[in-house]
Scaffold this active site. Structure first.
Site, PDB file in Angstrom:
ATOM      1  N   TYR A 176      29.430   3.125 -18.765  1.00  0.00           N
ATOM      2  CA  TYR A 176      28.168   3.861 -18.854  1.00  0.00           C
ATOM      3  C   TYR A 176      27.220   3.428 -17.738  1.00  0.00           C
ATOM      4  O   TYR A 176      26.372   4.205 -17.303  1.00  0.00           O
ATOM      5  CB  TYR A 176      27.543   3.642 -20.234  1.00  0.00           C
ATOM      6  CG  TYR A 176      26.636   4.763 -20.672  1.00  0.00           C
ATOM      7  CD1 TYR A 176      27.095   6.079 -20.703  1.00  0.00           C
ATOM      8  CD2 TYR A 176      25.331   4.523 -21.052  1.00  0.00           C
ATOM      9  CE1 TYR A 176      26.277   7.112 -21.111  1.00  0.00           C
ATOM     10  CE2 TYR A 176      24.500   5.556 -21.466  1.00  0.00           C
ATOM     11  CZ  TYR A 176      24.985   6.847 -21.488  1.00  0.00           C
ATOM     12  OH  TYR A 176      24.168   7.872 -21.884  1.00  0.00           O
ATOM     13  N   LYS A 183      18.883   4.945 -20.184  1.00  0.00           N
ATOM     14  CA  LYS A 183      18.658   5.217 -21.605  1.00  0.00           C
ATOM     15  C   LYS A 183      17.770   4.153 -22.233  1.00  0.00           C
ATOM     16  O   LYS A 183      16.965   4.455 -23.130  1.00  0.00           O
ATOM     17  CB  LYS A 183      19.991   5.302 -22.349  1.00  0.00           C
ATOM     18  CG  LYS A 183      20.825   6.524 -21.992  1.00  0.00           C
ATOM     19  CD  LYS A 183      20.093   7.834 -22.291  1.00  0.00           C
ATOM     20  CE  LYS A 183      21.010   9.032 -22.089  1.00  0.00           C
ATOM     21  NZ  LYS A 183      20.284  10.319 -22.272  1.00  0.00           N
TER      22      LYS A 183
END
Length: 286
Positions: A176, A183
Site C-alpha cells: 500500500y 490515508k
C-alpha cells in the site's frame, strides 16, 4: 418510503461500477435520494472520454435520481467552486456529500515507501488527503446545517460528509506504501473537518472497508489480502460491495446523526485482531 426520500447530495469520485462510491450512491438512489456526480477529468486527447463513459454507464439506470455528471479536478479550487455552484443551483442545500478521491502514480506505488519521489508524494497527498479539506470548505455554504431546540436537541438533522479510507493508514500493509501515508493524513483531515463543521451540526466520518476488487484495490494487491482476511477475520470471510455500500449510506443518513469524527470499519472484524487467530490452527501440531 425510502430512507433517502427528499434527500439530495453530491457523489465525488465514482470510477466505475466496482467502486465503493458507486455501491453507496446506488443504495442511496434506490432509497429515493437524488445525486449529482463528478468524474475524473478525461485527457484532452481522449476522444472516447473513458472516465465519463464509465460513470455514465453506472447512472444510466437512474435517470430520475442522477441529476448531473461533470468532471472534477480537485487540484483546482476554481473547478471545485464550479461544482458547488452547480449543486447549489440544482439542489439548493445538500444533505450529504461523499468524497471518494485518491491518487498516486503507479511508479511511486510500486516503489518502497522510502523511495517515493518528492513530487509524487506532494501529488498523492494533495489529491488523496487535502482534497477533503478543500471540498468541505467549498461546500460549507450549501451543506445543510442542523436545527436544534433551546435544549440542544436535534429538531432537524444537518448534512453528513463521508470519506473513504483504508486500514493501511493505521497499520503497515505491504504494497500500500505511500497511499497508506495519505490515508493516515486523510483520517486526520476527517477529524478536524468534523470539529470545524460540527459547529453547524454537520457530521464528517470515514468508512474503512476490507479489501474489495476495485480499481484502486487492484493496484494494491487486493487478491492476496482477501485470502488473509478470509482466514484471519472473526467472520472468516471478506465483506461484499453491497455490505460496504449499505454502511456508507447509513453514515450519510439521518440514522447516524449522533456519529461524527469516526472511522467505521467494515472488514469482518479484521482490524480488531491482535494475532493471526484461527489462521494459526494450520501451523499447530496435531
Amino acid at each position: 418510503m425510502g430512507m433517502f426520500d427528499g434527500k439530495k447530495g453530491l457523489i465525488l469520485g465514482v470510477a466505475n461500477d466496482r467502486s465503493i462510491a458507486w455501491y453507496i450512491s446506488k443504495f442511496i438512489m434506490e432509497q429515493g435520494g437524488v445525486c449529482g456526480f463528478t468524474h475524473l477529468p478525461d485527457k484532452a486527447d481522449d476522444e472516447r472520454k473513458k472516465n465519463r463513459m464509465r460513470v455514465q454507464k453506472c447512472i444510466d439506470d437512474f435517470p430520475q435520481q442522477a441529476k448531473f455528471l461533470v468532471p472534477l479536478n480537485v487540484q483546482s479550487d476554481e473547478n471545485i467552486a464550479e461544482v458547488m455552484a452547480l449543486a447549489q443551483s440544482e439542489f439548493g442545500q445538500i444533505d450529504f456529500l461523499l468524497h471518494s478521491i485518491a491518487f498516486a502514480t503507479l511508479d511511486d506505488l510500486k516503489k518502497d515507501t522510502i523511495e517515493t519521489s518528492r513530487e509524487g508524494f506532494k501529488l498523492a497527498m494533495e489529491i488523496s488527503a487535502y482534497s477533503l479539506l478543500a471540498v468541505c470548505n467549498a461546500a460549507k455554504g450549501i451543506l445543510k446545517p442542523a436545527k436544534l431546540s433551546d435544549k440542544r436537541e436535534v429538531v432537524e438533522s444537518g448534512a453528513a460528509v463521508l470519506t473513504l479510507t483504508y486500514y493501511g493508514g493505521e497499520r503497515i500493509v505491504p504494497g500500500y506504501n505511500v497511499m497508506g501515508i495519505c490515508k493516515a493524513a486523510l483520517d486526520s483531515c476527517m477529524k478536524y473537518a468534523a470539529y470545524d463543521l460540527g459547529l453547524h451540526g454537520i457530521r464528517v466520518n470515514a468508512l474503512s472497508a476490507g479489501p474489495l476488487k476495485t480499481l484502486a484495490g487492484s493496484a494494491a494487491g487486493v487478491g492476496d489480502m482477501q485470502t488473509v482476511y478470509d482466514q484471519m477475520s472473526p467472520l472468516q470471510r471478506c465483506v461484499t460491495h453491497e455490505e460496504v455500500g449499505r454502511t456508507g449510506a447509513f453514515l450519510l443518513s439521518e440514522m447516524s446523526e449522533g456519529i461524527t469524527a469516526e472511522t467505521m470499519h467494515v472488514d469482518g472484524g479484521f482490524s480488531e485482531m491482535g494475532s493471526p487467530g484461527r489462521m494459526l490452527d494450520k501451523y499447530r501440531s496435531k
